[in-house]
Design a protein around this motif. Structure first.
Motif, PDB file in Angstrom:
ATOM      1  N   SER A  40       0.805  -1.222   0.000  1.00 11.87           N
ATOM      2  CA  SER A  40       0.000   0.000   0.000  1.00 11.87           C
ATOM      3  C   SER A  40       0.835   1.268   0.000  1.00 11.87           C
ATOM      4  CB  SER A  40      -0.924   0.005   1.221  1.00 11.87           C
ATOM      5  OG  SER A  40      -1.785  -1.121   1.216  1.00 11.87           O
ATOM      6  N   PHE A  41       2.044   1.184   0.537  1.00  7.05           N
ATOM      7  CA  PHE A  41       2.910   2.365   0.627  1.00  7.05           C
ATOM      8  C   PHE A  41       4.295   2.027   0.062  1.00  7.05           C
ATOM      9  CE2 PHE A  41      -0.201   2.528   4.063  1.00  7.05           C
ATOM     10  CZ  PHE A  41      -0.802   3.764   3.837  1.00  7.05           C
ATOM     11  N   PRO A  42       4.390   1.846  -1.255  1.00  9.30           N
ATOM     12  CA  PRO A  42       5.669   1.463  -1.884  1.00  9.30           C
ATOM     13  C   PRO A  42       6.670   2.616  -1.868  1.00  9.30           C
ATOM     14  CG  PRO A  42       4.045   1.956  -3.555  1.00  9.30           C
ATOM     15  CD  PRO A  42       3.311   2.003  -2.245  1.00  9.30           C
ATOM     16  N   ALA A  43       7.874   2.317  -2.288  1.00  7.15           N
ATOM     17  CA  ALA A  43       8.941   3.322  -2.301  1.00  7.15           C
ATOM     18  C   ALA A  43       8.587   4.518  -3.176  1.00  7.15           C
ATOM     19  CB  ALA A  43      10.235   2.682  -2.776  1.00  7.15           C
ATOM     20  N   SER A  44       7.712   4.310  -4.155  1.00  6.95           N
ATOM     21  CA  SER A  44       7.363   5.390  -5.087  1.00  6.95           C
ATOM     22  C   SER A  44       6.335   6.372  -4.525  1.00  6.95           C
ATOM     23  CB  SER A  44       6.807   4.784  -6.383  1.00  6.95           C
ATOM     24  OG  SER A  44       5.670   3.975  -6.100  1.00  6.95           O
ATOM     25  N   CYS A  45       5.681   6.029  -3.423  1.00  2.00           N
ATOM     26  CA  CYS A  45       4.626   6.901  -2.901  1.00  2.00           C
ATOM     27  C   CYS A  45       5.232   8.003  -2.030  1.00  2.00           C
ATOM     28  CB  CYS A  45       3.573   6.103  -2.142  1.00  2.00           C
ATOM     29  SG  CYS A  45       3.970   5.763  -0.417  1.00  2.00           S
ATOM     30  N   ASP A  46       4.370   8.955  -1.617  1.00  2.00           N
ATOM     31  CA  ASP A  46       4.857  10.100  -0.846  1.00  2.00           C
ATOM     32  C   ASP A  46       5.199   9.735   0.598  1.00  2.00           C
ATOM     33  OD1 ASP A  46       2.097   9.635  -0.285  1.00  2.00           O
ATOM     34  OD2 ASP A  46       1.996  11.618   0.657  1.00  2.00           O
ATOM     35  N   MET A  47       4.760   8.551   1.042  1.00  7.73           N
ATOM     36  CA  MET A  47       4.957   8.132   2.431  1.00  7.73           C
ATOM     37  C   MET A  47       5.364   6.654   2.447  1.00  7.73           C
ATOM     38  SD  MET A  47       2.190   8.544   5.522  1.00  7.73           S
ATOM     39  CE  MET A  47       1.312   6.993   5.237  1.00  7.73           C
ATOM     40  N   PRO A  48       6.579   6.335   1.986  1.00  9.76           N
ATOM     41  CA  PRO A  48       6.967   4.924   1.859  1.00  9.76           C
ATOM     42  C   PRO A  48       7.035   4.213   3.211  1.00  9.76           C
ATOM     43  CG  PRO A  48       8.605   6.397   0.875  1.00  9.76           C
ATOM     44  CD  PRO A  48       7.652   7.254   1.602  1.00  9.76           C
ATOM     45  N   PHE A  49       6.543   2.981   3.204  1.00  8.04           N
ATOM     46  CA  PHE A  49       6.685   2.145   4.399  1.00  8.04           C
ATOM     47  C   PHE A  49       8.137   1.696   4.489  1.00  8.04           C
ATOM     48  CE2 PHE A  49       6.739  -2.257   6.101  1.00  8.04           C
ATOM     49  CZ  PHE A  49       6.371  -1.967   7.403  1.00  8.04           C
ATOM     50  N   TRP A  50       8.705   1.710   5.706  1.00  8.03           N
ATOM     51  CA  TRP A  50      10.120   1.401   5.900  1.00  8.03           C
ATOM     52  C   TRP A  50      10.319   0.020   6.520  1.00  8.03           C
ATOM     53  CZ3 TRP A  50      13.686   4.212   9.965  1.00  8.03           C
ATOM     54  CH2 TRP A  50      15.001   3.711   9.841  1.00  8.03           C
ATOM     55  N   LYS A  51       9.798  -0.194   7.712  1.00 10.54           N
ATOM     56  CA  LYS A  51      10.045  -1.463   8.396  1.00 10.54           C
ATOM     57  C   LYS A  51       9.002  -1.694   9.478  1.00 10.54           C
ATOM     58  CE  LYS A  51      13.217   0.480  11.862  1.00 10.54           C
ATOM     59  NZ  LYS A  51      14.538   0.339  12.528  1.00 10.54           N
ATOM     60  N   ILE A  52       8.994  -2.908   9.994  1.00  7.00           N
ATOM     61  CA  ILE A  52       8.054  -3.274  11.046  1.00  7.00           C
ATOM     62  C   ILE A  52       8.817  -3.916  12.196  1.00  7.00           C
ATOM     63  CG2 ILE A  52       7.539  -5.586  10.121  1.00  7.00           C
ATOM     64  CD1 ILE A  52       4.590  -5.022  10.915  1.00  7.00           C
ATOM     65  N   GLU A  53       8.383  -3.624  13.426  1.00  6.73           N
ATOM     66  CA  GLU A  53       9.013  -4.175  14.622  1.00  6.73           C
ATOM     67  C   GLU A  53       7.926  -4.753  15.529  1.00  6.73           C
ATOM     68  OE1 GLU A  53      12.192  -4.335  15.212  1.00  6.73           O
ATOM     69  OE2 GLU A  53      13.170  -2.730  14.062  1.00  6.73           O
ATOM     70  N   LEU A  54       8.205  -5.903  16.101  1.00  9.20           N
ATOM     71  CA  LEU A  54       7.305  -6.494  17.087  1.00  9.20           C
ATOM     72  C   LEU A  54       7.514  -5.774  18.410  1.00  9.20           C
ATOM     73  CD1 LEU A  54       5.261  -8.903  17.171  1.00  9.20           C
ATOM     74  CD2 LEU A  54       7.128 -10.266  18.150  1.00  9.20           C
ATOM     75  N   ILE A  55       6.420  -5.355  19.062  1.00  9.23           N
ATOM     76  CA  ILE A  55       6.509  -4.693  20.359  1.00  9.23           C
ATOM     77  C   ILE A  55       5.496  -5.333  21.306  1.00  9.23           C
ATOM     78  CG2 ILE A  55       7.362  -2.497  19.444  1.00  9.23           C
ATOM     79  CD1 ILE A  55       4.513  -1.413  19.592  1.00  9.23           C
ATOM     80  N   GLY A  56       5.403  -4.826  22.521  1.00  9.06           N
ATOM     81  CA  GLY A  56       4.407  -5.325  23.468  1.00  9.06           C
ATOM     82  C   GLY A  56       4.759  -6.686  24.036  1.00  9.06           C
ATOM     83  N   SER A  57       3.730  -7.387  24.511  1.00  8.54           N
ATOM     84  CA  SER A  57       3.915  -8.665  25.200  1.00  8.54           C
ATOM     85  C   SER A  57       4.530  -9.735  24.320  1.00  8.54           C
ATOM     86  CB  SER A  57       2.565  -9.157  25.745  1.00  8.54           C
ATOM     87  OG  SER A  57       2.043  -8.253  26.684  1.00  8.54           O
ATOM     88  N   ALA A  58       4.171  -9.742  23.047  1.00 10.11           N
ATOM     89  CA  ALA A  58       4.734 -10.752  22.149  1.00 10.11           C
ATOM     90  C   ALA A  58       6.237 -10.565  22.000  1.00 10.11           C
ATOM     91  CB  ALA A  58       4.052 -10.695  20.783  1.00 10.11           C
ATOM     92  N   ALA A  59       6.690  -9.310  21.975  1.00  8.10           N
ATOM     93  CA  ALA A  59       8.120  -9.036  21.852  1.00  8.10           C
ATOM     94  C   ALA A  59       8.862  -9.381  23.132  1.00  8.10           C
ATOM     95  CB  ALA A  59       8.347  -7.573  21.505  1.00  8.10           C
ATOM     96  N   LYS A  60       8.215  -9.184  24.276  1.00  5.89           N
ATOM     97  CA  LYS A  60       8.849  -9.468  25.565  1.00  5.89           C
ATOM     98  C   LYS A  60       8.706 -10.925  25.985  1.00  5.89           C
ATOM     99  CE  LYS A  60       7.867  -4.892  27.575  1.00  5.89           C
ATOM    100  NZ  LYS A  60       6.642  -4.428  26.877  1.00  5.89           N
ATOM    101  N   SER A  61       7.904 -11.701  25.234  1.00  9.81           N
ATOM    102  CA  SER A  61       7.597 -13.094  25.578  1.00  9.81           C
ATOM    103  C   SER A  61       6.902 -13.185  26.930  1.00  9.81           C
ATOM    104  CB  SER A  61       8.869 -13.959  25.581  1.00  9.81           C
ATOM    105  OG  SER A  61       9.420 -14.031  24.294  1.00  9.81           O
ATOM    106  N   THR A  62       5.970 -12.264  27.160  1.00  8.77           N
ATOM    107  CA  THR A  62       5.186 -12.293  28.394  1.00  8.77           C
ATOM    108  C   THR A  62       3.692 -12.504  28.126  1.00  8.77           C
ATOM    109  OG1 THR A  62       4.927  -9.880  28.366  1.00  8.77           O
ATOM    110  CG2 THR A  62       6.794 -10.770  29.611  1.00  8.77           C
ATOM    111  N   ALA A  63       3.340 -12.761  26.874  1.00 10.27           N
ATOM    112  CA  ALA A  63       1.936 -12.993  26.542  1.00 10.27           C
ATOM    113  C   ALA A  63       1.468 -14.313  27.160  1.00 10.27           C
ATOM    114  CB  ALA A  63       1.753 -13.039  25.026  1.00 10.27           C
ATOM    115  N   ILE A  64       0.183 -14.381  27.464  1.00 15.05           N
ATOM    116  CA  ILE A  64      -0.399 -15.634  27.940  1.00 15.05           C
ATOM    117  C   ILE A  64      -1.455 -16.085  26.948  1.00 15.05           C
ATOM    118  CG2 ILE A  64       0.084 -15.127  30.370  1.00 15.05           C
ATOM    119  CD1 ILE A  64      -2.913 -14.459  30.717  1.00 15.05           C
ATOM    120  N   ARG A  65      -1.752 -17.365  27.031  1.00 10.60           N
ATOM    121  CA  ARG A  65      -2.774 -17.917  26.142  1.00 10.60           C
ATOM    122  C   ARG A  65      -4.168 -17.487  26.578  1.00 10.60           C
ATOM    123  NH1 ARG A  65      -2.070 -24.295  25.304  1.00 10.60           N
ATOM    124  NH2 ARG A  65      -0.245 -24.400  26.656  1.00 10.60           N
TER     125      ARG A  65
END
Length: 286
Positions: A40-65
């Motif tokens: 949706s936001f390729p390099a050619s658009c005015d607002m290119p998407f750069w990268k994605i990072e996991l954050i929150g409980s999933a990133a800390k491995s503290t999530a519960i089922r």
């Protein structure tokens, strides 16, 4: 007869995400967001998407089922001065992210509407926090009211992981037990707040999680006012009203009383009574 320690081990196994959830489902949903935003936001658009990072409980491995929510940081490039275009109206920036998911159920979430929640037909959702890189560990995040706030979730993740290491890698299980208790007793605490409280109130931890949880319930009322380890969100208890604080303290004190009774029963060899008390704490037959 199942000992109290064995019952705790079983409960920890039951609330810990499976290998499939950690190693397949979470990465797959992170990748689905990356692929969608890259399209949706390729390099050619005015607002290119750069990268994605996991954050929150999933990133800390503290999530519960069950893992019903995953948090990601979606970083957009400012190489074409896109930030200046939305500098005085971050709502429009958020709407552009939602528009990329036209036809998919979404809504804005967060204490001030800073994230876009994308729902999956198979269940669960991903909360996308779209940001611009500010510098260092800092990012510009929409505040939901048209303005922007500075956030450093990766710095907060690093702080928690360092605390987990300092506490001999026993912090994550303690946080999972705390989240299980919180989930079953009115969900008085937000996840980030609870994680930071637990990480702050221990100077050492061993593998006896029954004792650790009794101490957490005892000490936690003194650690309600912990601050964002990322350095930007201030006092993490600020979402609580005076009454909510009193209710949270009372809930912790009740859990502490039962935990102490359970430890006493276990020390006397009465594992049935110890498991009964812990079953009330976690609202789970043990």
């Amino acid at each position: 007869m199942t000992t109290t320690a064995q019952a705790f081990d079983l409960l920890l196994e039951e609330i810990t995400p499976t290998d499939y959830q950690k190693n397949t489902m979470v990465p797959a949903r992170k990748e689905s967001v990356r692929a969608k935003l890259s399209e949706s936001f390729p390099a050619s658009c005015d607002m290119p998407f750069w990268k994605i990072e996991l954050i929150g409980s999933a990133a800390k491995s503290t999530a519960i089922r069950p893992i019903d929510d995953i948090d990601v940081l979606a970083v957009f490039s400012d190489e074409k001065n896109a930030y200046s275009k939305y500098q005085f109206d971050s709502q429009k920036f958020l709407y552009r992210i939602r528009e990329a998911y036209a036809g998919v159920e979404t809504k804005q979430v967060g204490s001030r509407g800073q994230a876009v929640r994308v729902f999956y037909q198979s269940g669960g959702h991903v909360d996308i926090a779209p940001v611009f890189f500010k510098g260092g560990d800092d990012y510009y995040l929409p505040a939901g009211d048209g303005s922007w706030i500075t956030t450093s979730p990766l710095k907060a993740n690093e702080w928690f992981n360092r605390k987990n290491s300092e506490l001999s890698y026993h912090l994550r299980p303690v946080v999972r037990f705390a989240k299980k208790w919180n989930k079953e007793h009115s969900k008085r605490f937000r996840s980030f707040h609870l994680e930071t409280m637990a990480a702050s109130c221990f100077s050492s931890l061993g593998s006896n999680y029954r004792s650790a949880m009794a101490r957490f319930f005892e000490w936690a009322p003194s650690y309600l006012d912990v601050y964002d380890p990322g350095g930007h969100s201030g006092n993490l208890s600020s979402y609580m009203t005076w009454q909510q604080r009193q209710d949270a303290i009372a809930s912790l004190q009740t859990a502490h009383s039962r935990a102490d009774k359970a430890l006493t029963a276990e020390a006397q060899g009465d594992h049935d009574e110890a498991r009964r008390q812990w079953s009330i704490v976690f609202d789970e037959t043990m």
